[in-house]
Design a protein around this motif. Structure first.
Motif, PDB file in Angstrom:
ATOM      1  N   ASP A 137      45.138  26.461 -19.311  1.00  0.00           N
ATOM      2  CA  ASP A 137      44.706  25.159 -19.818  1.00  0.00           C
ATOM      3  C   ASP A 137      44.627  24.159 -18.663  1.00  0.00           C
ATOM      4  N   GLU A 138      44.035  23.029 -18.947  1.00  0.00           N
ATOM      5  CA  GLU A 138      44.018  21.875 -18.030  1.00  0.00           C
ATOM      6  C   GLU A 138      43.444  22.239 -16.653  1.00  0.00           C
ATOM      7  N   ILE A 139      42.342  22.954 -16.670  1.00  0.00           N
ATOM      8  CA  ILE A 139      41.702  23.304 -15.399  1.00  0.00           C
ATOM      9  C   ILE A 139      41.050  22.063 -14.802  1.00  0.00           C
ATOM     10  N   ALA A 140      41.385  21.774 -13.548  1.00  0.00           N
ATOM     11  CA  ALA A 140      40.809  20.616 -12.857  1.00  0.00           C
ATOM     12  C   ALA A 140      40.347  21.058 -11.472  1.00  0.00           C
ATOM     13  N   THR A 149      47.190  24.930 -15.660  1.00  0.00           N
ATOM     14  CA  THR A 149      48.485  25.286 -16.233  1.00  0.00           C
ATOM     15  C   THR A 149      48.356  26.644 -16.929  1.00  0.00           C
ATOM     16  N   TYR A 150      49.286  27.530 -16.655  1.00  0.00           N
ATOM     17  CA  TYR A 150      49.292  28.791 -17.393  1.00  0.00           C
ATOM     18  C   TYR A 150      50.566  28.893 -18.216  1.00  0.00           C
ATOM     19  N   VAL A 204      49.860  25.000 -11.589  1.00  0.00           N
ATOM     20  CA  VAL A 204      49.571  25.569 -10.277  1.00  0.00           C
ATOM     21  C   VAL A 204      48.479  24.761  -9.608  1.00  0.00           C
ATOM     22  N   GLU A 205      48.650  24.502  -8.334  1.00  0.00           N
ATOM     23  CA  GLU A 205      47.592  23.867  -7.543  1.00  0.00           C
ATOM     24  C   GLU A 205      47.410  24.676  -6.267  1.00  0.00           C
TER      25      GLU A 205
END
Length: 238
Positions: A137-140, A149-150, A204-205
């Motif tokens: 989720d929340e792919i940026a 976020t996984y 995660v980034e």
């Protein structure tokens, strides 16, 4: 009424048999290897069939660096990918590494250009239920970074999570080496690869390599201590 129940159970059974579990296909290849283009084409065909059938088969093309001494340095090669292949060889008790090698779900391997063998290995792997289900989720997508976020459906136990940035539809001329004078095509070339200890949920980034975002995906997969793939998912960035 009894016939209706039996018919419903049959439909349910058929739907389960039609389901496909995630399969991670890792190709170890090189532009300096004359037998590798056939394997590169095989990986492209695998990905095309997966897309048409909507089966969760995730391909990664790892370009190794040990062919670079033959007059052409593969621009996509990394020593880390050679080290990864050596780790597989150790886990599988192989006497040496080679290209083109195709590894399926971290458990089995074959010559990457052997289409019949790869189909059989993938079909078998797709029938095996994964240990983890992964949600992203929340792919940026930033200018030079990717964050998401996984989350998992269960508590992890000493596994690792791999995050691979892959880019499809690469072509370039190879002027020297065993493939000198040939234009080679590659799909799902690994541009960035990061491994982290697995937790149940995490943001995660990672750095995002310069490339065509329209052709880029992130492949996320979990491996246990034997390097067996126990969960996987992929998302396009556009």
């Amino acid at each position: 009424m009894k016939k209706l129940v039996i018919f419903s159970l049959l439909l349910w059974s058929l739907s389960l048999s039609a389901q496909r579990n995630p399969v991670v296909v890792e190709l170890f290849t090189s532009q300096g290897c004359s037998s590798c283009p056939a394997a590169d084409k095989n990986l492209t065909a695998i990905l095309q069939r997966a897309n048409e059938s909507e089966n969760p088969i995730y391909g990664l093309s790892f370009h190794v660096d040990y062919w670079n001494y033959l007059g052409w340095k593969d621009p996509y090669s990394q020593k880390a990918f050679t080290d990864r292949q050596r780790s597989y060889a150790q886990e599988m008790n192989l006497r040496s590494i080679y290209t083109p090698q195709l590894v399926v779900n971290g458990k089995t391997e074959t010559i990457g250009s052997d289409t019949d063998a790869t189909k059989k290995l993938i079909e078998h792997a797709s029938s095996q239920k994964p240990l983890y289900s992964i949600q992203i989720d929340e792919i940026a997508v930033g200018e030079n970074s990717l964050s998401f976020t996984y989350s998992l459906d269960r508590t992890p136990s000493n596994e690792i999570i791999n995050i691979a940035i892959v880019e499809k539809d690469f072509e370039n001329m190879v002027p020297r080496g065993e493939n000198g004078g040939r234009k080679l095509h590659h799909d799902n070339v690994v541009r960035s690869f990061v491994s982290k200890p697995l937790v149940q949920s995490q943001k995660v980034e990672i750095d995002l390599p310069v490339g065509n975002i329209e052709k880029t995906s992130v492949v996320v997969y979990i491996q246990d201590q034997r390097m067996h793939v126990v969960g996987a998912i992929a998302k396009t960035l556009r």
